[in-house]
Design an enzyme around this catalytic site. Structure first.
Site, PDB file in Angstrom:
ATOM      1  N   ASP A  78      10.371  35.578  -1.819  1.00 25.00           N
ATOM      2  CA  ASP A  78       8.922  35.719  -1.698  1.00 25.00           C
ATOM      3  C   ASP A  78       8.594  36.253  -0.311  1.00 25.00           C
ATOM      4  OD1 ASP A  78       6.142  35.033  -1.008  1.00 25.00           O
ATOM      5  OD2 ASP A  78       6.120  34.139  -2.997  1.00 25.00           O
ATOM      6  N   ARG A 125      -3.865  35.968  -9.271  1.00 24.50           N
ATOM      7  CA  ARG A 125      -3.679  35.739 -10.701  1.00 24.50           C
ATOM      8  C   ARG A 125      -4.737  34.770 -11.193  1.00 24.50           C
ATOM      9  NH1 ARG A 125       1.312  34.791 -14.292  1.00 24.50           N
ATOM     10  NH2 ARG A 125       0.840  32.582 -14.347  1.00 24.50           N
ATOM     11  N   THR A 155      -6.287  33.428 -17.569  1.00 22.03           N
ATOM     12  CA  THR A 155      -5.831  34.597 -18.341  1.00 22.03           C
ATOM     13  C   THR A 155      -4.454  35.098 -17.905  1.00 22.03           C
ATOM     14  OG1 THR A 155      -6.812  36.138 -16.777  1.00 22.03           O
ATOM     15  CG2 THR A 155      -8.214  35.393 -18.602  1.00 22.03           C
ATOM     16  N   ASP A 211       5.901  34.284   1.849  1.00 21.58           N
ATOM     17  CA  ASP A 211       6.408  32.997   2.347  1.00 21.58           C
ATOM     18  C   ASP A 211       7.390  33.208   3.487  1.00 21.58           C
ATOM     19  OD1 ASP A 211       4.895  31.622   0.578  1.00 21.58           O
ATOM     20  OD2 ASP A 211       6.561  30.937  -0.689  1.00 21.58           O
TER      21      ASP A 211
HETATM   22  N1  URA Z   1       6.507  39.326  -4.593  1.00 23.20           N
HETATM   23  C1  URA Z   1       7.483  38.874  -3.761  1.00 23.20           C
HETATM   24  O1  URA Z   1       7.212  38.375  -2.677  1.00 23.20           O
HETATM   25  N2  URA Z   1       8.762  39.010  -4.172  1.00 23.20           N
HETATM   26  C2  URA Z   1       9.116  39.551  -5.334  1.00 23.20           C
HETATM   27  O2  URA Z   1      10.312  39.651  -5.632  1.00 23.20           O
HETATM   28  C3  URA Z   1       8.094  39.998  -6.192  1.00 23.20           C
HETATM   29  C4  URA Z   1       6.791  39.881  -5.793  1.00 23.20           C
END
Ligand code: URA
Length: 218
Positions: A210, A112, A116, A213
């Site tokens: 995530d 990202r 922007t 992670d």
């Molecule tokens: N990326 C992730 O790791 N989890 C999500 O829910 C969305 C994008």
């Protein structure tokens, strides 16, 4: 909720067998430790890769078996490669390697842009003959689809045919599928499940948190 059935050309959702639901129940559980998260995600990734291989064209071939008996078999047509979207997509590389010996794997880094808030391409390293290959695009979470769509643009600019791209992901949101499919209807999306929606932070609900992670860090 359970996985939303999806009846759309080129959107392939793995059959929701009890085995698969059991695997998802483990990786979705917020109390699952990293070792189990990795192990059971890898099992799902393997199923996605196998489904991707099911989608490749074959030609008929006759095999001479022991005793000169004949077997009407099938032979894979065409070469494949993997392209992972760094970092989370790298978790899917081993599953592809386990099924396809010596497979070539390229990488694309999209992040990202802080100014922007749009996805920005930072790095690409792809096999030079990628335009002649079927491409397994690897990214475990199809949320908004922004990164995956940018990755497809990179592949198309390198001469890959849209109908030779197979996008493998563990979990998808309807918003991501719709946006991606509207732009690239000939790419095959192969997913393990479709969840309800995205939340205000663009995370998949109910989702699994995530992915990067949980796979690499926690
Ligand atoms: N990326 C992730 O790791 N989890 C999500 O829910 C969305 C994008």
């Amino acid at each position: 909720m359970s996985t939303i059935p999806y009846n759309k050309k080129n959107v392939i959702v793995l059959p929701q067998t009890n085995q698969l639901r059991g695997l998802y129940s483990i990786i979705r559980d917020q109390s699952t430790k990293r070792g189990d998260f990795v192990f059971y995600s890898d099992r799902i990734i393997r199923l996605l890769v196998e489904e991707g291989l099911n989608q490749l064209p074959v030609e008929e071939t006759t095999i001479k078996c022991y005793g000169d008996h004949e077997y009407q078999g099938a032979k894979f047509l065409g070469k494949i490669c993997g392209v992972s979207i760094v970092r989370a997509g790298e978790s899917m590389e081993q599953g592809l390697r386990d099924c396809c010996r010596s497979v070539r794997i390229g990488k694309i880094l999209i992040q990202r842009d802080e100014e922007t808030a749009m996805p920005k391409l930072y790095y690409e390293k792809l096999p030079e003959d990628i335009s002649e290959r079927y491409v397994f695009l690897l990214d475990p979470m199809l949320a908004t689809g922004g990164s995956a769509m940018m990755a497809v643009e990179v592949l198309l600019s390198r001469g890959v045919r849209m109908d030779r791209i197979l996008f493998l992901n563990i979990l998808a949101a309807p918003e991501g599928i719709e946006a991606f499919h509207a732009s690239y209807p000939d790419v095959k999306i192969i997913t393990g499940g479709v969840d309800e929606k995205l939340d205000e932070n663009k995370y998949i609900v109910p989702g699994l948190g995530d992915f990067g992670d949980r796979y690499y860090c926690v």
